[in-house]
Design an enzyme around this catalytic site. Structure first.
Site, mmCIF file in Angstrom:
data_model
loop_
_atom_site.group_PDB
_atom_site.id
_atom_site.type_symbol
_atom_site.label_atom_id
_atom_site.label_comp_id
_atom_site.label_asym_id
_atom_site.label_seq_id
_atom_site.Cartn_x
_atom_site.Cartn_y
_atom_site.Cartn_z
ATOM 1 N N LYS A 264 0.844 -1.198 0.000
ATOM 2 C CA LYS A 264 0.000 0.000 0.000
ATOM 3 C C LYS A 264 0.877 1.245 0.000
ATOM 4 O O LYS A 264 2.005 1.215 0.492
ATOM 5 C CB LYS A 264 -0.839 0.027 1.300
ATOM 6 C CG LYS A 264 -1.986 -0.945 1.341
ATOM 7 C CD LYS A 264 -2.754 -0.782 2.657
ATOM 8 C CE LYS A 264 -3.888 -1.776 2.768
ATOM 9 N NZ LYS A 264 -4.932 -1.623 1.757
ATOM 10 N N GLU A 336 -6.308 -9.487 0.660
ATOM 11 C CA GLU A 336 -6.027 -10.632 1.534
ATOM 12 C C GLU A 336 -7.217 -11.006 2.413
ATOM 13 O O GLU A 336 -7.341 -12.151 2.838
ATOM 14 C CB GLU A 336 -4.808 -10.325 2.420
ATOM 15 C CG GLU A 336 -5.090 -9.515 3.702
ATOM 16 C CD GLU A 336 -5.645 -8.118 3.464
ATOM 17 O OE1 GLU A 336 -5.476 -7.609 2.341
ATOM 18 O OE2 GLU A 336 -6.257 -7.555 4.379
ATOM 19 N N ARG A 338 -10.410 -11.388 1.842
ATOM 20 C CA ARG A 338 -11.300 -12.421 1.303
ATOM 21 C C ARG A 338 -10.652 -13.808 1.370
ATOM 22 O O ARG A 338 -11.347 -14.810 1.453
ATOM 23 C CB ARG A 338 -11.724 -12.041 -0.117
ATOM 24 C CG ARG A 338 -10.616 -12.031 -1.119
ATOM 25 C CD ARG A 338 -10.937 -11.152 -2.319
ATOM 26 N NE ARG A 338 -10.829 -9.729 -2.002
ATOM 27 C CZ ARG A 338 -11.093 -8.746 -2.864
ATOM 28 N NH1 ARG A 338 -11.503 -9.024 -4.083
ATOM 29 N NH2 ARG A 338 -10.958 -7.484 -2.502
HETATM 30 N N1 BES Z 1 -8.052 -3.782 4.492
HETATM 31 C C1 BES Z 1 -8.199 -3.340 3.163
HETATM 32 C C2 BES Z 1 -9.478 -2.554 2.950
HETATM 33 C C3 BES Z 1 -9.527 -1.222 3.659
HETATM 34 C C4 BES Z 1 -9.062 -0.104 3.034
HETATM 35 C C5 BES Z 1 -10.089 -1.143 4.898
HETATM 36 C C6 BES Z 1 -9.143 1.119 3.681
HETATM 37 C C7 BES Z 1 -10.165 0.071 5.541
HETATM 38 C C8 BES Z 1 -9.695 1.191 4.931
HETATM 39 C C9 BES Z 1 -8.234 -4.521 2.208
HETATM 40 O O1 BES Z 1 -7.479 -5.609 2.588
HETATM 41 C C10 BES Z 1 -7.709 -4.049 0.910
HETATM 42 O O2 BES Z 1 -6.560 -3.696 0.853
HETATM 43 N N2 BES Z 1 -8.538 -4.055 -0.119
HETATM 44 C C11 BES Z 1 -8.144 -3.617 -1.413
HETATM 45 C C12 BES Z 1 -8.579 -4.640 -2.414
HETATM 46 C C13 BES Z 1 -8.048 -4.398 -3.792
HETATM 47 C C14 BES Z 1 -6.554 -4.674 -3.839
HETATM 48 C C15 BES Z 1 -8.762 -5.282 -4.760
HETATM 49 C C16 BES Z 1 -8.844 -2.299 -1.692
HETATM 50 O O3 BES Z 1 -10.046 -2.185 -1.406
HETATM 51 O O4 BES Z 1 -8.176 -1.373 -2.140
HETATM 52 ZN ZN ZN Z 2 -7.146 -5.771 4.603
HETATM 53 MN MN MN Z 3 -5.454 -5.411 1.957
#
Ligand code: BES
Ligand code: ZN
Ligand code: MN
Length: 485
Positions: A264, A336, A338
């Site tokens: 990230k 991750e 899911r």
């Molecule tokens: N934990 C994150 C989702 C999240 C983002 C929760 C911001 C709270 C605040 C999750 O694991 C994630 O990174 N999701 C990605 C999925 C994508 C790579 C398909 C997302 O939503 O950007």
């Molecule tokens: Zn996450």
């Molecule tokens: Mn994630």
């Protein structure tokens, strides 16, 4: 904090401040408190206070009555007042008085009762908003309310409601503490310890270690844990309050989500300690169920791990095999949640044949894009379960908004070489994440709650101080209780 019920009039209540609620434009509701008092209220209504929603006015009490001060709080238009307004008023009033150094406060329940609402909503709001996370402060805040008196006739119903509110709010505190704790002190092992701390006669807790989950074939879950030096912990709780088939509650428990190899951006990454908010909510629900001895059966599952990059981390393109035998092509290691929830769903179905599954997870950034910080995104395969959760969402104001699971989304997550892939691209990523889980729930009634937008609040809400909200605990408890009604 002590909460008591006293059947006396406000004017006879010895306290630092007495809280009086008002609807908009009606200065006369408490006129039996005497003419000096009434004069003061009328004066306020002529200028600085109108009874508008969440409007506050603290004033010295007039001579001749026992409270030292009076806090007026507005509820807004009489015919629009809801349980949620009472909750918000409780939150606002309690914190206002705490911050002014009051220790012993009381609330008049006459107006709340005349509106056919419960004074416990006021107490709930007050307790929820008085929460503070002080673990890491050398100097703790000494402004604390020690005593809240509810001015009302005592009754069995009121004392039952009080017990319920106490159990629920203390579980929300428990969940918030876990979520607010940074990931260096909230590793999968720490989370497992927190779960074990809930052990009771009616609540058993078992921790599956890495080798146990390997034996069970939880390759999707384990693929996430590969980059971390912290051992993963697959936490399973069983609450037995009845003989019926259990309901399985699954909470995403990523104690830190860096994204893994699909790292990230660093902006805001510190917040990814809250990626275990789903797991914390599940612990909160089991804690409440156990304290109240609810006549239900529950399984709580927290697949806990960190998601970190490293020499042994899963790489984009890798394929993992889940407990169900389904293979997953991992396109993006940041998707991750899911993966771990899918193995938890598979595990729940295999081991417990639950009558239904509710998973709660900070699953997608797209959830906040769609709904901001105001609602949980809900999807599922069972109309009745969805509708009942919607009702509880309205009762608790932990609002949900349903999103679709159209058949067409299946295409989005088709893999060229595995059974399924873990991302479906940017478009529709809130629903394709849920669709992925849907493929694992198969025929078991299942609802998915995406709390990515609501588990953390950036600025104070009327009864949620900035930080972890603890969302999900009140919602799911209300759902469980509504099933018993
Ligand atoms: N934990 C994150 C989702 C999240 C983002 C929760 C911001 C709270 C605040 C999750 O694991 C994630 O990174 N999701 C990605 C999925 C994508 C790579 C398909 C997302 O939503 O950007
Ligand atoms: Zn996450
Ligand atoms: Mn994630």
């Amino acid at each position: 904090m002590k909460i008591s019920v006293k059947n006396i009039s406000g004017i006879n209540c010895v306290c630092d401040a007495l809280i009086l609620l008002f609807v908009e434009g009606d200065s006369e509701f408490y006129k039996k408190f005497g003419s000096a008092f009434q004069k003061q209220i009328r004066k306020a209504f002529s200028k600085e206070f109108h009874g508008k929603r969440n409007e506050l006015l603290l004033m010295p009490a007039p001579k001749g009555i026992k409270p030292e001060r009076i806090l007026l709080i507005g509820l807004g238009k009489k015919n629009e007042v809801s349980a949620e307004n009472i909750r918000q008023a409780g939150g606002k009033a309690a914190v206002h008085l705490r911050d002014k150094g009051m220790k012993k406060i009381a609330v008049s329940t006459n107006l709340i009762s005349s509106l056919k609402l419960s004074p416990l909503n006021f107490i709930e709001g007050a307790l929820l908003n008085l929460y503070k996370f002080e673990r890491y402060r050398k100097e703790k805040d000494n402004k604390k309310i020690n005593n809240i008196t509810i001015l009302s006739k005592t009754s069995k119903r009121l004392s039952d409601e009080l017990r319920l509110t106490g159990a629920i709010t203390s579980s929300v505190y428990f969940a918030r503490d876990l979520i607010n704790t940074p990931s260096n002190d909230m590793t999968p092992s720490d989370l497992a310890k927190a779960a074990v701390s809930l052990r009771q006669k009616n609540l058993s807790v078992k921790i599956l270690e890495k080798k146990d989950t390997e034996k069970l074939g939880m390759g999707a879950y384990l693929s996430v844990a590969k980059g971390s030096h912290e051992p993963p912990k697959f936490i399973v709780l069983e609450y037995k309050g009845a003989k019926s088939k259990p309901l399985a509650l699954i909470g995403k428990s990523i104690t830190f989500d860096s994204g893994g190899i699909s790292l990230k951006p660093s902006d805001g990454m510190e917040k990814m300690k809250y990626d275990m908010a789903g797991g914390a909510a599940v612990l909160g629900v089991l804690k409440t169920a156990s304290a109240l001895k609810l006549p239900v059966n529950l399984i709580g599952i927290l697949p806990a791990t960190e998601n970190l990059p490293g020499g042994s981390a899963t790489k984009p393109g890798d394929i993992a095999r889940s407990i169900t035998g389904k293979t997953v092509e991992i396109i993006n290691t940041d998707a991750e949640g899911r993966l771990i929830v899918a193995d938890a769903i598979g595990y729940a179905i295999k081991n417990f044949k639950p009558k239904a599954i509710i998973d709660i997870a900070t699953l997608t950034g797209a959830c906040s894009v769609a709904l901001g910080n105001e609602a949980i995104a809900m999807m599922g395969n069972d109309r009745k379960l969805l509708d009942n959760i919607k009702k509880s969402a309205d009762n608790t104001f932990e609002r949900v908004w349903e999103m679709p699971l159209f058949d067409e989304y299946k295409e989005y997550i088709k893999s060229d070489i595995a059974d399924i892939k873990n991302t479906g691209g940017k478009n529709g990523s809130l629903v394709t994440a849920a669709y992925f889980l849907y493929e694992f729930a198969e025929k078991t009634p299942w609802v998915h709650l995406d709390i990515a937008g609501t588990a953390w609040v950036e600025k104070d809400k009327p009864y949620i101080p900035k930080g972890a909200s603890g969302i999900g605990v009140r919602l799911i408890i209300d759902y469980l209780r509504s099933e018993l009604r």
